[in-house]
Design an enzyme around this catalytic site. Sequence first.
Site, PDB file in Angstrom:
ATOM      1  N   ARG A  57       0.845  -1.212   0.000  1.00  0.00           N
ATOM      2  CA  ARG A  57       0.000   0.000   0.000  1.00  0.00           C
ATOM      3  C   ARG A  57       0.876   1.256   0.000  1.00  0.00           C
ATOM      4  NH1 ARG A  57      -0.474   4.677   2.572  1.00  0.00           N
ATOM      5  NH2 ARG A  57      -0.243   3.667   4.585  1.00  0.00           N
ATOM      6  N   ASP A  58       1.577   1.512   1.095  1.00  0.00           N
ATOM      7  CA  ASP A  58       2.394   2.728   1.199  1.00  0.00           C
ATOM      8  C   ASP A  58       3.469   2.719   0.114  1.00  0.00           C
ATOM      9  OD1 ASP A  58       3.339   5.103   2.253  1.00  0.00           O
ATOM     10  OD2 ASP A  58       3.482   4.379   4.303  1.00  0.00           O
TER      11      ASP A  58
ATOM     12  N   HIS B 272       4.873   3.871  12.893  1.00  0.00           N
ATOM     13  CA  HIS B 272       5.047   3.823  11.437  1.00  0.00           C
ATOM     14  C   HIS B 272       6.113   4.858  11.070  1.00  0.00           C
ATOM     15  CE1 HIS B 272       3.104   3.758   7.257  1.00  0.00           C
ATOM     16  NE2 HIS B 272       3.770   4.896   7.209  1.00  0.00           N
TER      17      HIS B 272
ATOM     18  N   HIS C  31       9.241   6.396   8.503  1.00  0.00           N
ATOM     19  CA  HIS C  31       9.904   6.482   7.199  1.00  0.00           C
ATOM     20  C   HIS C  31      11.373   6.798   7.444  1.00  0.00           C
ATOM     21  CE1 HIS C  31       6.510   6.363   4.266  1.00  0.00           C
ATOM     22  NE2 HIS C  31       5.853   6.477   5.399  1.00  0.00           N
TER      23      HIS C  31
ATOM     24  N   CYS D   2       4.263   9.051   0.985  1.00  0.00           N
ATOM     25  CA  CYS D   2       2.963   9.652   0.685  1.00  0.00           C
ATOM     26  C   CYS D   2       3.095  10.599  -0.501  1.00  0.00           C
ATOM     27  CB  CYS D   2       2.451  10.420   1.903  1.00  0.00           C
ATOM     28  SG  CYS D   2       0.955  11.350   1.570  1.00  0.00           S
TER      29      CYS D   2
ATOM     30  N   ASN E 273       9.463   3.790   3.637  1.00  0.00           N
ATOM     31  CA  ASN E 273       9.294   3.331   5.024  1.00  0.00           C
ATOM     32  C   ASN E 273      10.576   2.671   5.509  1.00  0.00           C
ATOM     33  OD1 ASN E 273       6.557   2.934   3.504  1.00  0.00           O
ATOM     34  ND2 ASN E 273       6.039   3.159   5.649  1.00  0.00           N
TER      35      ASN E 273
HETATM   36  N1  COA Z   1     -13.297   5.011  -3.721  1.00  0.00           N
HETATM   37  C1  COA Z   1     -13.553   5.228  -5.017  1.00  0.00           C
HETATM   38  N2  COA Z   1     -13.848   6.421  -5.509  1.00  0.00           N
HETATM   39  C2  COA Z   1     -13.905   7.449  -4.664  1.00  0.00           C
HETATM   40  C3  COA Z   1     -13.650   7.304  -3.297  1.00  0.00           C
HETATM   41  C4  COA Z   1     -13.319   6.008  -2.835  1.00  0.00           C
HETATM   42  N3  COA Z   1     -13.028   5.771  -1.571  1.00  0.00           N
HETATM   43  N4  COA Z   1     -13.782   8.486  -2.708  1.00  0.00           N
HETATM   44  C5  COA Z   1     -14.103   9.372  -3.653  1.00  0.00           C
HETATM   45  N5  COA Z   1     -14.165   8.742  -4.842  1.00  0.00           N
HETATM   46  C6  COA Z   1     -14.456   9.329  -6.130  1.00  0.00           C
HETATM   47  C7  COA Z   1     -15.801   9.990  -6.195  1.00  0.00           C
HETATM   48  O1  COA Z   1     -16.786   9.067  -6.559  1.00  0.00           O
HETATM   49  C8  COA Z   1     -15.572  11.030  -7.255  1.00  0.00           C
HETATM   50  O2  COA Z   1     -15.610  10.412  -8.518  1.00  0.00           O
HETATM   51  P1  COA Z   1     -16.175  11.156  -9.795  1.00  0.00           P
HETATM   52  O3  COA Z   1     -15.269  12.344 -10.013  1.00  0.00           O
HETATM   53  O4  COA Z   1     -16.066  10.137 -10.871  1.00  0.00           O
HETATM   54  O5  COA Z   1     -17.567  11.538  -9.432  1.00  0.00           O
HETATM   55  C9  COA Z   1     -14.145  11.458  -7.013  1.00  0.00           C
HETATM   56  O6  COA Z   1     -13.515  10.372  -6.368  1.00  0.00           O
HETATM   57  C10 COA Z   1     -14.030  12.695  -6.166  1.00  0.00           C
HETATM   58  O7  COA Z   1     -14.814  12.487  -5.005  1.00  0.00           O
HETATM   59  P2  COA Z   1     -14.923  13.534  -3.823  1.00  0.00           P
HETATM   60  O8  COA Z   1     -15.900  13.020  -2.823  1.00  0.00           O
HETATM   61  O9  COA Z   1     -15.119  14.915  -4.379  1.00  0.00           O
HETATM   62  O10 COA Z   1     -13.577  13.392  -3.123  1.00  0.00           O
HETATM   63  P3  COA Z   1     -12.248  14.233  -3.265  1.00  0.00           P
HETATM   64  O11 COA Z   1     -11.873  14.534  -4.661  1.00  0.00           O
HETATM   65  O12 COA Z   1     -12.350  15.349  -2.304  1.00  0.00           O
HETATM   66  O13 COA Z   1     -11.222  13.131  -2.759  1.00  0.00           O
HETATM   67  C11 COA Z   1     -10.373  11.504  -1.231  1.00  0.00           C
HETATM   68  C12 COA Z   1     -11.162  12.766  -1.417  1.00  0.00           C
HETATM   69  C13 COA Z   1      -9.737  11.533   0.136  1.00  0.00           C
HETATM   70  C14 COA Z   1     -11.297  10.331  -1.332  1.00  0.00           C
HETATM   71  C15 COA Z   1      -9.302  11.373  -2.337  1.00  0.00           C
HETATM   72  O14 COA Z   1      -8.540  12.548  -2.408  1.00  0.00           O
HETATM   73  C16 COA Z   1      -8.389  10.238  -2.069  1.00  0.00           C
HETATM   74  O15 COA Z   1      -8.752   9.078  -2.209  1.00  0.00           O
HETATM   75  N6  COA Z   1      -7.144  10.557  -1.732  1.00  0.00           N
HETATM   76  C17 COA Z   1      -6.115   9.574  -1.445  1.00  0.00           C
HETATM   77  C18 COA Z   1      -5.509   9.815  -0.126  1.00  0.00           C
HETATM   78  C19 COA Z   1      -4.395   8.834   0.097  1.00  0.00           C
HETATM   79  O16 COA Z   1      -4.552   7.643   0.000  1.00  0.00           O
HETATM   80  N7  COA Z   1      -3.206   9.360   0.394  1.00  0.00           N
HETATM   81  C20 COA Z   1      -2.049   8.571   0.624  1.00  0.00           C
HETATM   82  C21 COA Z   1      -2.109   7.791   1.883  1.00  0.00           C
HETATM   83  S1  COA Z   1      -1.698   8.685   3.334  1.00  0.00           S
HETATM   84 ZN    ZN Z   2       3.714   6.117   5.500  1.00  0.00          ZN
END
Ligand code: COA
Ligand code: ZN
Length: 333
Positions: free
Chosen positions: A24-25, A216, A218, A249, A258
């Site tokens: 994942r990370d 956790h 890095h 990240c 990590n």
């Molecule tokens: N699974 C699948 N699709 C998702 C989702 C999820 N958990 N959460 C949101 N989406 C989709 C929505 O359906 C939407 O799709 P569309 O544009 O086709 O309609 C799109 O993503 C945007 O959704 P929204 O609710 O506006 O969310 P956002 O753009 O504000 O995104 C997060 C918020 C947090 C869900 C997104 O930024 C994200 O997944 N970030 C990853 C964070 C991460 O893992 N970081 C590294 C680890 S620390």
């Molecule tokens: Zn991390």
Amino acid sequence: MTNSNIPVWFGNSRRIHLQEVGTRDGLQAECAFVPTEDKIALVNELSATGLSKIEVTSFTSPTAIPALRDAEIVMREIERHPGVVYSALVPNLRGAERAIDARTDELNLVMSASETHNLANLRMTREQSFAALTQVIGLAQREGVAVNVSLSCCFGCPMEGDVSESTVLAWAQRFADLGVHGITLCDTTGMAYPTQVATLTRAARLRWPGTELTLHFHNTRGMGLANVLAGIDAGANRFDASLGGIGGCPYAPGATGNVCTEEVAHALALMDFDTGIDLPRLIAASKRLPALIGHDTPSQITKAGQRLDLHPVPADFNAIRSRALARNAEPVH
Ligand code: COA
Ligand code: ZN
């Protein structure tokens, strides 16, 4: 809590759980998309190495983290080994529904102890994240799925600087009050240092003795293993680590890998801690990683070998020895 009379370098067979986060990370930060069947094969290999937990993937938006857009298939198709907890990162309710549907053992919820990093990573204020995660925890509890909360930037934020211990403990307390199974204190960009780790770990162990605590780290500034040892000395028994030391990240400037699973497992085995890890098997899995991700990894152990992986003497060793011994026979002037 450890007995303060027993220094950290004597493990005395104490059990330390290593939790793999490379799938994942690690993979979330890779440019290349690792084919789904290769991800499944990697998790299956890791399952046989003695790890306590594997963070298999993340159920995030596929636009935000395209490298893990195949989360459902991977989680559904891996082989489940008894004794291994298969977890996944979940950012919101949508992710939780997907993860539960794919038979994830534990949801790893994520928010940051730093307001700036939370906005950059999750596009929400911390209060908004907390409100959203409260709903996710409610859903998981109704479904009987365990919840761990990973708090990012507990040891510093790359944009804000220091994050106070009281801030970290206050956010963790709010989740502990909701009855989560575990809390992970994350050093998202390698800002932690050993004395800081010791203080925060002791405070967390004292406050929540019944909650699973994970650290956790890095290795961004080379303090990863030192931080693990400081955490162990202060009473922590669980550590996230990534195969080959990959990771970081994508929303944290300057983030790198990590702590490396095989490096931590190798060091702890020498110090007589019981990690349950089959080290040759883990190292073999790590050696296959560059072919999957298309580049070398930071792992020192895959390059140098284990401490007692000995090398042959030089080809002319016998001649060197004969000449050296002959010098003893020469008269001293
Ligand atoms: N699974 C699948 N699709 C998702 C989702 C999820 N958990 N959460 C949101 N989406 C989709 C929505 O359906 C939407 O799709 P569309 O544009 O086709 O309609 C799109 O993503 C945007 O959704 P929204 O609710 O506006 O969310 P956002 O753009 O504000 O995104 C997060 C918020 C947090 C869900 C997104 O930024 C994200 O997944 N970030 C990853 C964070 C991460 O893992 N970081 C590294 C680890 S620390
Ligand atoms: Zn991390």
